[in-house]
Design a protein around this motif. Structure first.
Motif, mmCIF file in Angstrom:
data_model
loop_
_atom_site.group_PDB
_atom_site.id
_atom_site.type_symbol
_atom_site.label_atom_id
_atom_site.label_comp_id
_atom_site.label_asym_id
_atom_site.label_seq_id
_atom_site.Cartn_x
_atom_site.Cartn_y
_atom_site.Cartn_z
ATOM 1 N N ASP A 88 0.837 -1.201 0.000
ATOM 2 C CA ASP A 88 0.000 0.000 0.000
ATOM 3 C C ASP A 88 0.875 1.255 0.000
ATOM 4 N N ASN A 89 0.257 2.377 -0.320
ATOM 5 C CA ASN A 89 0.992 3.637 -0.469
ATOM 6 C C ASN A 89 1.719 4.047 0.797
ATOM 7 N N SER A 90 1.163 3.755 1.968
ATOM 8 C CA SER A 90 1.821 4.148 3.216
ATOM 9 C C SER A 90 3.154 3.412 3.385
ATOM 10 N N CYS A 91 3.204 2.181 2.928
ATOM 11 C CA CYS A 91 4.461 1.416 3.001
ATOM 12 C C CYS A 91 5.524 2.056 2.103
ATOM 13 N N SER B 259 5.613 5.155 1.206
ATOM 14 C CA SER B 259 5.972 6.442 1.813
ATOM 15 C C SER B 259 7.027 6.245 2.898
ATOM 16 N N LEU B 260 6.864 5.209 3.711
ATOM 17 C CA LEU B 260 7.857 4.903 4.751
ATOM 18 C C LEU B 260 9.196 4.510 4.130
#
Length: 120
Positions: A27-30, A32-33
């Protein structure tokens, strides 16, 4: 919210393969991290500190000598690395010793070094 600004406007050549890979994407949050991690280690001083810590647990004084920098400059970078969870510390007497937070950071360092040496 509205639709994504970067909405795809084309047809997949291999729909089955495209759907398979799409279903395996993080997912996008991964991402981003992951991007934030690479931005953090993109600084020469921080990458040198992390490389030194991949070899041994060290205190600020030792890192300053190894990197030929001031204790203040080293401490500043260690603060950022610690806040991001890349290094950990332990106090022994009047000294604080730093090490990489886990084996994954060590593996990333080793693999990245292998990669750049291979491309040299």
């Amino acid at each position: 919210m509205g639709e994504s600004v970067n909405k795809c406007d084309c047809q997949a050549v291999n729909e089955e393969l495209a759907e398979k890979v799409k279903s395996e994407m993080e997912d996008n949050s991964c991402f981003s991290l992951l991007s934030a991690f690479f931005k953090l280690i993109s600084d020469d001083t921080r990458i040198k500190i992390m490389y030194a810590l991949s070899k041994s647990e060290l205190c600020v004084n030792d890192l300053a000598v190894i990197l030929n920098m001031t204790k203040s400059a080293i401490s500043h970078q260690l603060k950022l690395l610690k806040a991001s969870g890349q290094v950990k510390s332990r106090k022994e007497g009047k000294f604080v010793y730093y090490s990489l937070d886990d084996e994954h950071v060590f593996e990333i360092m080793e693999n990245a070094l292998i990669h750049v040496k291979h491309k040299k």
